[in-house]
Design an enzyme around this catalytic site. Structure first.
Site, PDB file in Angstrom:
ATOM      1  N   HIS A   1      -7.717  -1.674   5.112  1.00  0.00           N
ATOM      2  CA  HIS A   1      -6.861  -0.548   5.822  1.00  0.00           C
ATOM      3  C   HIS A   1      -7.548   0.871   5.539  1.00  0.00           C
ATOM      4  CE1 HIS A   1      -3.260   0.974   7.852  1.00  0.00           C
ATOM      5  NE2 HIS A   1      -2.566   1.312   6.687  1.00  0.00           N
TER       6      HIS A   1
ATOM      7  N   ASP B   1       5.759   4.642   5.075  1.00  0.00           N
ATOM      8  CA  ASP B   1       6.827   3.616   5.582  1.00  0.00           C
ATOM      9  C   ASP B   1       6.999   2.615   4.888  1.00  0.00           C
ATOM     10  OD1 ASP B   1       3.949   3.586   6.577  1.00  0.00           O
ATOM     11  OD2 ASP B   1       4.789   2.349   8.086  1.00  0.00           O
ATOM     12  N   HIS B   2       6.157   2.407   3.873  1.00  0.00           N
ATOM     13  CA  HIS B   2       6.092   1.308   2.970  1.00  0.00           C
ATOM     14  C   HIS B   2       6.653   1.355   1.564  1.00  0.00           C
ATOM     15  CE1 HIS B   2       3.585  -1.552   5.730  1.00  0.00           C
ATOM     16  NE2 HIS B   2       3.670  -0.370   6.270  1.00  0.00           N
TER      17      HIS B   2
ATOM     18  N   HIS C   1       0.758  -1.032   0.147  1.00  0.00           N
ATOM     19  CA  HIS C   1      -0.143   0.086  -0.094  1.00  0.00           C
ATOM     20  C   HIS C   1       0.868   1.308  -0.067  1.00  0.00           C
ATOM     21  CE1 HIS C   1       0.750  -0.628   4.266  1.00  0.00           C
ATOM     22  NE2 HIS C   1       0.431   0.835   4.541  1.00  0.00           N
TER      23      HIS C   1
ATOM     24  N   ASP D   1      -0.542  -3.899   5.361  1.00  0.00           N
ATOM     25  CA  ASP D   1      -1.282  -3.184   6.848  1.00  0.00           C
ATOM     26  C   ASP D   1      -2.947  -3.652   6.600  1.00  0.00           C
ATOM     27  OD1 ASP D   1       1.075  -2.192   7.416  1.00  0.00           O
ATOM     28  OD2 ASP D   1       0.417  -0.090   7.590  1.00  0.00           O
TER      29      ASP D   1
ATOM     30  N   HIS E   1       6.035  -5.453  11.939  1.00  0.00           N
ATOM     31  CA  HIS E   1       5.444  -3.994  11.641  1.00  0.00           C
ATOM     32  C   HIS E   1       5.021  -3.638  13.253  1.00  0.00           C
ATOM     33  CE1 HIS E   1       2.560  -0.955  10.471  1.00  0.00           C
ATOM     34  NE2 HIS E   1       3.216  -0.956   9.475  1.00  0.00           N
TER      35      HIS E   1
END
Lengths: 322, 322
Positions: A139, A66-67, A62, A209, A268
């Protein structure tokens, strides 16, 4: 296959954990896939034996920073290190638009071909012996899980069938066992029809997530390993509220138990959870909560932890590069 | 002022050096400025005593990825760590467009105000006691140098003038020495008119990527410190060719010598230069070349090296946080 964690912290990096990234290494050859690419992923790769030249593809779960904020730098560095092979990125549509905007403004020219596949639950992408599929999760923004299924290269002869079909024992059986098709009395014999896999295909599912692990039910069918976020313990998740769209240990553990997944790796973690046992919130709190609801093989990821999935479907911690 | 280097490698990070970022710390208070923000700058900040809450502004020299790809992550992490104070970014126009595109695609909401100032050679931006100016450089893309001039807070009384103007010796002088304006026989006396700076304003110039150091002539007027890239030694620069738009040690050293700059810090080294002395290309080669042409106070930056500029205009290496 093997897994090497390159980042295991949620939202922001800490001194000990980077933001999310995971390498899935193929059993056959030196190829690997990168799932998510938080800022600093290329720096983490530098600390391992992974090579950006061997990278077979990137999957982004996604579009939260942070990804994915490590993507432009990793792609540029691969080019500066001489990569020429094309590279495929499977990701939400916005990733392609963002990378194109980034290339435009910062004037990067990769020198290798970059192609994008928009992720959706119909994804069925083959690279060598590995098939990648995806499932939709829940999410704050569209998020997906990816499965990596690697066909086995470990076969034995189907002796019963060979005898039944009158294929004479001897050098022909030897050739068939090596996957070479042969001719018997002018009849063409396909090696594939006389080989039996010594074990099931290896299958690993990596979630993005997600606040609803049950959405992974279908994609986890036949998998030996699930990697899933457990950002919180239940008590903290209740305080934080459901708006964040994350899972907590119990939720994931209950799903993995019910789905009878042999190996579960949690990752995570909210930065509030620290590694030392005397902290107010400790990573071990997440482990203890999960253990109450999951009786399989449980691991909590750390940066650089490497796991090996053996032919019996058993996952084990190998080493940390650092 | 102080300087703390957060990244000193050109183009790509190495195991020992991150891509470019530099903190300029004010003498007064805890404020600091960030010049360039390569990927992983926020990770470097985590290893120091710098706080993103005390960051007074960010200056970006140019739009190449190794100088700006750390921005989205650093801005997001500042928000997640609770920053509420507005933040100003001085940068080429494309940075604002890229950050806005990034915010759109990755759905980041900072929770503090971000404002942009487009850099040009007319820049004159004041933050507290610090004035920031800029000069145009020569590189493959538009690139600038920034100067940071901090007004002194260290004054002595202008005794001669006080006597001449009939300001009576005693408690009034004490108040004036503290910067407090006073009244003498109904005449208003401005403290500022009777104070003499004990030393010149501190001025540090930080160059962006640049192949023509002489362009820094004007902005370096009155500076005690120049920080400039020396990506190569002369021999390597000749092999690489002038298309790269970078400086080599001799070029920068000759300029700093001619401009009589007291302190020169070289940085942004090509990853081919290694730290150990037996390498084919060694960081010390750059030092030796520069020493032949510059007789001032020469330093080669390392990640986390911290330098202090004293009131006599002397720069000295303090420590490395790591």
């Amino acid at each position: 296959m093997q897994l090497q964690f390159l980042g295991t912290s949620a939202g922001v990096p800490t001194r000990r954990r980077n933001v999310t990234a995971l390498a899935v290494l193929c059993s056959q050859g030196k190829g690997w896939f990168l799932i998510d690419c938080g800022e600093g992923t290329q720096h983490q790769v530098l600390q391992t034996s992974l090579s950006l030249n061997q990278l077979q593809g990137i999957c982004i779960t996604h579009m939260h920073g942070d990804h994915c904020y490590g993507l432009p730098g990793l792609l540029s560095s691969a080019a500066m290190n001489g990569r020429k092979a094309p590279l495929t990125i499977i990701a939400p549509k916005g990733i392609q638009q963002w990378i194109e905007a980034t290339a435009l403004y910062s004037e990067f020219n990769l020198g290798y071909e970059l192609s994008f596949i928009e992720v959706n639950s119909q994804l069925h992408h083959r690279v060598g012996a590995v098939t990648i599929e995806a499932a939709k999760l829940s999410h704050r923004v569209p998020s997906h899980a990816y499965s990596f299924t690697e066909k086995t290269a470990d076969f034995k002869l189907d002796v019963e069938k060979l005898i039944r079909d009158g294929v004479p024992r001897g050098p022909l059986w030897g050739q068939i066992s090596k996957g070479i098709s042969v001719a018997v009395n002018d009849r063409q014999i396909s090696a594939q029809d006389y080989l039996i896999a010594n074990h099931e295909a290896e299958k690993i599912v990596v979630g993005g997530d997600n606040d609803t692990p049950s959405l992974l039910g279908e994609i986890c069918h036949g998998c030996q390993v699930l990697v899933h976020e457990a950002t919180y313990t239940e008590d903290v998740a209740l305080k934080v509220g459901s708006d964040v769209g994350h899972s907590y240990a119990r939720l994931v553990a209950e799903f993995a138990q019910q789905a009878q997944i042999a190996n579960l790796v949690l990752t995570h973690f909210s930065p509030r959870y620290q590694d030392h046992l005397k902290a107010a919130h400790c990573i071990d709190d997440i482990r203890h909560e999960a253990q109450q609801f999951y009786k399989g093989n449980l691991f909590l990821a750390r940066d650089f932890a490497t796991f090996d999935l053996d032919k019996q479907g058993q996952l084990s911690l190998m080493s940390r590069d650092l």
